[in-house]
Design a protein around this motif. Structure first.
Motif, short mmCIF file in Angstrom:
data_model
loop_
_atom_site.label_atom_id
_atom_site.label_comp_id
_atom_site.label_asym_id
_atom_site.label_seq_id
_atom_site.Cartn_x
_atom_site.Cartn_y
_atom_site.Cartn_z
N PRO A 1 0.64 -0.75 -0.17
CA PRO A 1 0.43 0.16 0.40
C PRO A 1 0.75 1.08 0.04
CG PRO A 1 -0.99 -1.45 1.32
CD PRO A 1 0.27 -2.20 1.03
N GLU A 2 2.19 1.01 0.61
CA GLU A 2 2.92 2.73 0.42
C GLU A 2 3.76 2.62 -0.66
OE1 GLU A 2 3.43 0.19 2.55
OE2 GLU A 2 2.15 0.79 4.88
N GLN A 3 3.89 1.57 -1.19
CA GLN A 3 4.31 1.70 -2.74
C GLN A 3 3.60 2.48 -3.92
OE1 GLN A 3 5.84 -2.51 -3.27
NE2 GLN A 3 7.90 -1.64 -2.90
N MET A 4 1.81 1.73 -3.86
CA MET A 4 1.09 2.55 -4.18
C MET A 4 0.85 3.54 -4.65
SD MET A 4 -1.73 -0.85 -3.98
CE MET A 4 -2.98 -0.21 -5.36
N LYS A 5 0.63 4.06 -3.18
CA LYS A 5 0.33 6.02 -3.15
C LYS A 5 1.52 6.46 -3.05
CE LYS A 5 -0.44 8.73 1.60
NZ LYS A 5 -0.80 8.81 3.48
N GLU A 6 2.96 6.33 -3.03
CA GLU A 6 3.96 6.61 -3.65
C GLU A 6 4.02 6.87 -5.22
OE1 GLU A 6 9.08 6.78 -3.22
OE2 GLU A 6 7.77 5.12 -2.38
N LEU A 7 3.26 5.72 -5.71
CA LEU A 7 3.11 5.60 -6.96
C LEU A 7 2.07 7.02 -7.54
CD1 LEU A 7 3.11 2.27 -8.16
CD2 LEU A 7 5.01 4.70 -9.15
N ILE B 1 -4.19 4.06 -10.11
CA ILE B 1 -3.97 2.67 -9.38
C ILE B 1 -4.83 2.07 -8.63
CG2 ILE B 1 -2.25 3.28 -7.34
CD1 ILE B 1 -0.27 1.52 -9.15
N GLU B 2 -5.30 0.85 -9.25
CA GLU B 2 -6.11 -0.07 -8.62
C GLU B 2 -5.38 -1.67 -8.88
OE1 GLU B 2 -9.98 -0.15 -10.58
OE2 GLU B 2 -9.73 1.66 -10.79
N ASP B 3 -5.57 -2.08 -7.70
CA ASP B 3 -5.33 -3.62 -7.29
C ASP B 3 -6.42 -4.46 -8.33
OD1 ASP B 3 -4.32 -6.07 -6.46
OD2 ASP B 3 -3.85 -5.18 -4.41
N MET C 1 8.64 2.95 -13.74
CA MET C 1 7.48 2.56 -12.87
C MET C 1 7.90 2.01 -11.88
SD MET C 1 5.10 6.06 -14.02
CE MET C 1 4.72 6.49 -11.81
N PHE C 2 7.47 1.04 -12.68
CA PHE C 2 7.37 -0.47 -11.46
C PHE C 2 8.42 -0.87 -11.29
CE2 PHE C 2 2.86 -0.48 -13.13
CZ PHE C 2 2.29 -1.16 -12.02
N GLU C 3 9.97 -0.50 -12.13
CA GLU C 3 11.11 -0.59 -11.59
C GLU C 3 11.52 -0.49 -10.83
OE1 GLU C 3 13.09 -0.78 -15.98
OE2 GLU C 3 11.71 -2.71 -16.81
N HIS C 4 11.49 0.34 -10.15
CA HIS C 4 11.64 2.28 -9.63
C HIS C 4 11.59 0.75 -8.45
CE1 HIS C 4 12.72 5.29 -7.45
NE2 HIS C 4 11.39 5.05 -6.51
N PHE C 5 10.68 -0.02 -7.91
CA PHE C 5 10.14 -0.81 -7.16
C PHE C 5 10.91 -2.17 -7.17
CE2 PHE C 5 6.92 2.65 -6.69
CZ PHE C 5 7.36 2.91 -5.15
#
Length: 418
Positions: free
Chosen positions: A314-320, A336-338, A363-367
């Motif tokens: 959830p923290e990573q989704m918020k950061e994105l 962004i939706e899960d 953006m996903f590769e950032h994590f």
């Protein structure tokens, strides 16, 4: 009083037939065939013996056995020339006609029926390096026909044209590119090389032309095309392994190889998709519409379905959604939706308002999360139809184009509204 016609005596009939048979046998013998033996009548004598009388039917059967085989008639025609085989003559005439037709086709450059069938199945696209590649054209998605009232309205829109006085002057390289002579960059190089003239004068980069101007390249007059008719838009379901480019030095398949050619203008890609990205790709004949949908200042949404190996916290989704730093600047998702998943694969739906190179993947590769599949499912007001299969396209109807240009703030001809 009823009269009865006198009948010839039966022996006289038999003698006449015997004489005819003798004459036929003599003629056959003169051609090299053995002569048939004459038929003996009951009154003919051979030595001291006398033959029994023969009936008329038996005499006819005997004649049939002894007659020569002429192939057509028991009595060959006299004074006529033997004909040749008509089948051989006809075959010779047909062969000559085919040879003449083939020669005429070669001179005129017309394809033979076998070549036409082969061309419809596979289209060979030639590039600048003179190397050809076999590319199958995209199929049109099947759709239902509209009502009679809708079809009549579409016909009215289709027949609309702009007068030459209503078309504004435009930059030379833009008009040449719109006419299908190459990209704008290619046309700029041609203009800088002083190969283009307008009305007999050498053109310079940035000069404008209008309908009616005489434009020549290397001394040859160019037929310019102008956006004087209704905008066309198609939705294409891009497959993996296709480039969104007109030319590729490596000879790979491009999306423009898949599309059918437009003779009145050319297709312009609205945005791009990566080599391994699939989904909705829009094409139009209006450069203004393409600019309205791709320029960052218009903030048009793009929605993607993303499958990744792993799962975001959830923290990573918020950061994105707040923004992450990439090599070419900061980027963020509008939403962004899960969407869940099974095993190591997880699905997300993301919305972004710009289209930098491989932006969603980076953006996903950032994590340290790798994207295994990326599909664009929406671009602005256009959503990927569920019936549109990969490698197929769908051209919007006139009424749908009217709604799209109205949404973009343009006229039906693709011009900016005053």
């Amino acid at each position: 009083m009823k009269t009865v016609k006198a009948r010839r005596p039966q022996p006289a009939i038999r003698e006449g037939r015997a004489a005819d048979q003798q004459r036929s046998a003599n003629k056959a013998g003169s051609r090299g065939k053995p002569a048939a033996q004459p038929l003996q009548t009951p009154f003919a004598k051979t030595g001291a013996t006398k033959k029994k009388p023969v009936s008329a039917s038996e005499a006819a059967r005997n004649r049939a056995k002894n007659l020569p085989d002429t192939g057509r008639s028991s009595t060959p025609a006299t004074g006529t020339r033997k004909r040749g085989n008509s089948t051989v003559g006809m075959s010779r005439m047909i062969a000559q006609a085919i040879a003449k037709t083939t020669g005429a086709r070669e001179v005129q450059g017309i394809k033979t029926p076998a070549e036409v069938v082969e061309t419809t199945q596979t289209t060979v696209v030639h590039h600048g390096d003179k190397s050809g590649k076999n590319v199958k054209r995209a199929k049109r998605m099947k759709q239902r026909q509209g009502s009679q009232q809708e079809l009549a309205f579409q016909q009215i829109l289709r027949e609309k044209r702009l007068a030459s006085t209503e078309i504004e002057d435009d930059r030379l390289q833009k008009v040449l590119a719109y006419s299908g002579l190459g990209s704008r960059r290619d046309m700029e190089e041609v203009i800088e090389a002083e190969r283009v003239t307008i009305g007999g004068r050498i053109a310079t980069l940035g000069c404008k032309v209008s309908p009616g101007d005489e434009v020549r390249i290397d001394g040859k007059r160019v037929a310019l095309k102008w956006p004087d008719r209704m905008v066309r838009i198609i939705m294409y379901h891009k497959q993996e392994g296709e480039l969104v480019s007109r030319d590729d030095p490596e000879g790979r398949v491009t999306v423009f190889d898949r599309l059918r050619r437009v003779y009145s203008s050319k297709w312009i890609a609205i945005g791009r998709l990566d080599f391994n990205t699939t989904g909705l790709l829009l094409f139009t004949t209006s450069g203004e519409l393409a600019n309205r949908m791709t320029h960052p200042s218009f903030q048009v949404e793009r929605e993607y379905a993303v499958r990744v190996h792993g799962q975001l916290t959830p923290e990573q989704m918020k950061e994105l959604t707040q923004g992450v730093k990439l090599d070419d600047g900061e980027a963020h998702f509008t939403r962004i939706e899960d969407r869940g998943g099974e095993g190591s694969n997880h699905w997300y739906h993301v919305v972004i308002k710009e289209g930098r190179n491989r932006e969603v993947r980076r953006m996903f590769e950032h994590f340290n999360i790798m994207v295994s599949r990326l599909t664009r499912i929406r671009f602005g007001m256009f959503s990927l139809p569920g019936r549109l299969k990969r490698g197929e396209f769908y051209e919007l109807s006139e009424t749908e184009v009217l709604a799209a240009t109205k949404w973009a703030g343009l006229t039906i001809m693709g011009q900016v509204k005053d």
